[in-house]
Design a protein around this motif. Sequence first.
Motif, PDB file in Angstrom:
ATOM      1  N   ALA A  43       0.829  -1.208   0.000  1.00 47.63           N
ATOM      2  CA  ALA A  43       0.000   0.000   0.000  1.00 47.63           C
ATOM      3  C   ALA A  43       0.860   1.252   0.000  1.00 47.63           C
ATOM      4  CB  ALA A  43      -0.924  -0.009   1.216  1.00 47.63           C
ATOM      5  N   ASN A  44       2.122   1.104   0.427  1.00 47.26           N
ATOM      6  CA  ASN A  44       3.048   2.238   0.439  1.00 47.26           C
ATOM      7  C   ASN A  44       3.810   2.380  -0.873  1.00 47.26           C
ATOM      8  OD1 ASN A  44       2.331   2.793   3.112  1.00 47.26           O
ATOM      9  ND2 ASN A  44       3.891   1.386   3.919  1.00 47.26           N
ATOM     10  N   ARG A  45       3.524   1.510  -1.813  1.00 47.62           N
ATOM     11  CA  ARG A  45       4.133   1.589  -3.132  1.00 47.62           C
ATOM     12  C   ARG A  45       3.026   1.818  -4.159  1.00 47.62           C
ATOM     13  NH1 ARG A  45       9.538   2.572  -3.429  1.00 47.62           N
ATOM     14  NH2 ARG A  45      10.712   1.250  -1.973  1.00 47.62           N
ATOM     15  N   SER A  46       3.210   2.767  -5.036  1.00 47.00           N
ATOM     16  CA  SER A  46       2.208   3.072  -6.059  1.00 47.00           C
ATOM     17  C   SER A  46       2.507   2.260  -7.308  1.00 47.00           C
ATOM     18  CB  SER A  46       2.218   4.572  -6.386  1.00 47.00           C
ATOM     19  OG  SER A  46       1.898   5.325  -5.222  1.00 47.00           O
ATOM     20  N   ILE A  47       1.935   1.079  -7.354  1.00 42.73           N
ATOM     21  CA  ILE A  47       2.180   0.175  -8.477  1.00 42.73           C
ATOM     22  C   ILE A  47       0.961   0.228  -9.391  1.00 42.73           C
ATOM     23  CG2 ILE A  47       2.604  -2.226  -9.139  1.00 42.73           C
ATOM     24  CD1 ILE A  47       4.001  -2.544  -6.400  1.00 42.73           C
ATOM     25  N   ALA A  48       1.166   0.729 -10.591  1.00 42.16           N
ATOM     26  CA  ALA A  48       0.054   1.023 -11.495  1.00 42.16           C
ATOM     27  C   ALA A  48      -0.542  -0.224 -12.131  1.00 42.16           C
ATOM     28  CB  ALA A  48       0.523   1.995 -12.580  1.00 42.16           C
ATOM     29  N   ASN A  49       0.277  -1.206 -12.419  1.00 44.00           N
ATOM     30  CA  ASN A  49      -0.186  -2.390 -13.132  1.00 44.00           C
ATOM     31  C   ASN A  49      -0.879  -3.342 -12.157  1.00 44.00           C
ATOM     32  OD1 ASN A  49      -0.350  -4.940 -14.433  1.00 44.00           O
ATOM     33  ND2 ASN A  49       1.292  -4.349 -15.830  1.00 44.00           N
ATOM     34  N   PRO A  50      -2.194  -3.555 -12.287  1.00 41.79           N
ATOM     35  CA  PRO A  50      -2.923  -4.416 -11.351  1.00 41.79           C
ATOM     36  C   PRO A  50      -2.390  -5.845 -11.317  1.00 41.79           C
ATOM     37  CG  PRO A  50      -4.455  -3.124 -12.691  1.00 41.79           C
ATOM     38  CD  PRO A  50      -3.096  -2.955 -13.294  1.00 41.79           C
ATOM     39  N   ALA A  51      -1.992  -6.379 -12.461  1.00 38.81           N
ATOM     40  CA  ALA A  51      -1.486  -7.748 -12.515  1.00 38.81           C
ATOM     41  C   ALA A  51      -0.178  -7.865 -11.742  1.00 38.81           C
ATOM     42  CB  ALA A  51      -1.297  -8.182 -13.969  1.00 38.81           C
ATOM     43  N   LYS A  52       0.699  -6.859 -11.896  1.00 36.38           N
ATOM     44  CA  LYS A  52       1.971  -6.866 -11.179  1.00 36.38           C
ATOM     45  C   LYS A  52       1.754  -6.711  -9.681  1.00 36.38           C
ATOM     46  CE  LYS A  52       4.613  -7.297 -14.791  1.00 36.38           C
ATOM     47  NZ  LYS A  52       5.403  -8.539 -15.008  1.00 36.38           N
ATOM     48  N   LEU A  53       0.767  -5.862  -9.319  1.00 36.15           N
ATOM     49  CA  LEU A  53       0.456  -5.669  -7.906  1.00 36.15           C
ATOM     50  C   LEU A  53      -0.054  -6.975  -7.293  1.00 36.15           C
ATOM     51  CD1 LEU A  53       0.114  -3.905  -5.415  1.00 36.15           C
ATOM     52  CD2 LEU A  53      -2.131  -3.214  -6.298  1.00 36.15           C
TER      53      LEU A  53
ATOM     54  N   LYS B 268      15.374  -8.753  -1.077  1.00 38.13           N
ATOM     55  CA  LYS B 268      15.150  -8.882  -2.519  1.00 38.13           C
ATOM     56  C   LYS B 268      13.694  -8.571  -2.870  1.00 38.13           C
ATOM     57  CE  LYS B 268      19.377 -10.090  -3.326  1.00 38.13           C
ATOM     58  NZ  LYS B 268      20.315  -9.034  -3.777  1.00 38.13           N
ATOM     59  N   PHE B 269      12.770  -8.924  -1.971  1.00 44.00           N
ATOM     60  CA  PHE B 269      11.371  -8.578  -2.233  1.00 44.00           C
ATOM     61  C   PHE B 269      11.202  -7.067  -2.262  1.00 44.00           C
ATOM     62  CE2 PHE B 269       7.195  -7.286  -0.762  1.00 44.00           C
ATOM     63  CZ  PHE B 269       6.374  -7.935  -1.673  1.00 44.00           C
ATOM     64  N   ASP B 270      11.777  -6.367  -1.297  1.00 44.83           N
ATOM     65  CA  ASP B 270      11.676  -4.909  -1.270  1.00 44.83           C
ATOM     66  C   ASP B 270      12.289  -4.292  -2.514  1.00 44.83           C
ATOM     67  OD1 ASP B 270      10.472  -5.219   1.173  1.00 44.83           O
ATOM     68  OD2 ASP B 270      11.746  -3.747   2.205  1.00 44.83           O
ATOM     69  N   CYS B 271      13.381  -4.878  -2.984  1.00 47.36           N
ATOM     70  CA  CYS B 271      14.014  -4.407  -4.222  1.00 47.36           C
ATOM     71  C   CYS B 271      13.051  -4.557  -5.398  1.00 47.36           C
ATOM     72  CB  CYS B 271      15.292  -5.200  -4.475  1.00 47.36           C
ATOM     73  SG  CYS B 271      16.116  -4.837  -6.047  1.00 47.36           S
ATOM     74  N   TRP B 272      12.397  -5.711  -5.479  1.00 45.86           N
ATOM     75  CA  TRP B 272      11.443  -5.975  -6.563  1.00 45.86           C
ATOM     76  C   TRP B 272      10.282  -4.979  -6.515  1.00 45.86           C
ATOM     77  CZ3 TRP B 272       7.856 -10.875  -6.525  1.00 45.86           C
ATOM     78  CH2 TRP B 272       7.071 -10.895  -7.687  1.00 45.86           C
ATOM     79  N   ALA B 273       9.737  -4.756  -5.316  1.00 41.67           N
ATOM     80  CA  ALA B 273       8.605  -3.829  -5.183  1.00 41.67           C
ATOM     81  C   ALA B 273       9.008  -2.411  -5.581  1.00 41.67           C
ATOM     82  CB  ALA B 273       8.076  -3.857  -3.752  1.00 41.67           C
ATOM     83  N   GLU B 274      10.182  -2.003  -5.188  1.00 43.81           N
ATOM     84  CA  GLU B 274      10.656  -0.640  -5.513  1.00 43.81           C
ATOM     85  C   GLU B 274      10.829  -0.467  -7.022  1.00 43.81           C
ATOM     86  OE1 GLU B 274      13.703   2.268  -6.599  1.00 43.81           O
ATOM     87  OE2 GLU B 274      14.138   0.117  -6.423  1.00 43.81           O
TER      88      GLU B 274
END
Length: 313
Positions: free
Chosen positions: A94-104, A135-141
């Motif tokens: 929720a603290n990351r603005s990920i535009a692609n719904p599939a990726k989210l 590595k997960f945080d890296c991917w999310a960023e």
Amino acid sequence: MRKTLLYALPVTLAIGAFAGGAQAATLLPLFPDVERVRATSPSGDSFEQTLAREYRDLSLFEADEMEDWPDAEFFASKSLRAGSGDVPMPVELANRSIANPAKLAELETARADLVSTLQTGRTIAPVEAGVAQAKFDCWAEQEEEGHQFDHIAACQTAYLMAMEALKAAMQPSNVTYETVQEEIARDTVYFDWDKDNIRPDQKRELDVFLSEMRKIEPVVLYIEGHADTSGPADYNAKLSERRAENVRAELVKQGMTVGEVKDLKLQAKGENDPAVQTGDGVKEEQNRRVVVVATGQTKKEVTVKQTSSVVKQ
């Protein structure tokens, strides 16, 4: 996180009022945790130190290579928290603005799996767990930025590999047993010079030895016949063989046969392999001997621990 105008700002700001040009400017860091984390060197194999080290590396990469100061500060703060024992959780999406719904959705599934695995993984496989979380945080960023597809793929691949390593390391060790033959005891029978018969005192000692061996079944007896260096070498070889055969006969006489003794092997070494080193032609009782080596079958525990390698990206 969102990159606004901060993305292009320098690390420090010059502030301060000048009175008559005499007062020097004071420099205050705009991203203090990045500067603090530069001075740290997290080491050790605990989950906390691994996490601190991984987040530190991410912070300095974002600052020095990408000039992404907000994310550098974000990772630096998490590194410092982990190093102090206040362990942060994987980033809340929720603290990351990920535009692609599939990726989210893909990230949400991955985070749920990670959080569940970390519950026991932190203790069982702390290094692998720390790497996987970072590595997960890296991917999310990288997914939030959404334009450096090679970076996204690299972080995602690193996370998947780290999770595979974590789950493998959490598997219980496989304990198996194998039967091995190893020496459990030995006895030495000494002989008079140029004789092959067993002396009475040596017979009594051999009786005691065999009595003990009967309590340990099954055993394998190896017989080595020896001679000293007095006399010709070929004669000594035959003499040592006769001595070994006489000891063998005594073992058979006392019931050390197939079934109780799985294997009976005879070796005549003559004057080779002396117990006491001497020159040629020397009479030495310690070398006029037959060695009875008893070996027994024992179960040896063999532990095969699940191992995995964590690939740094």
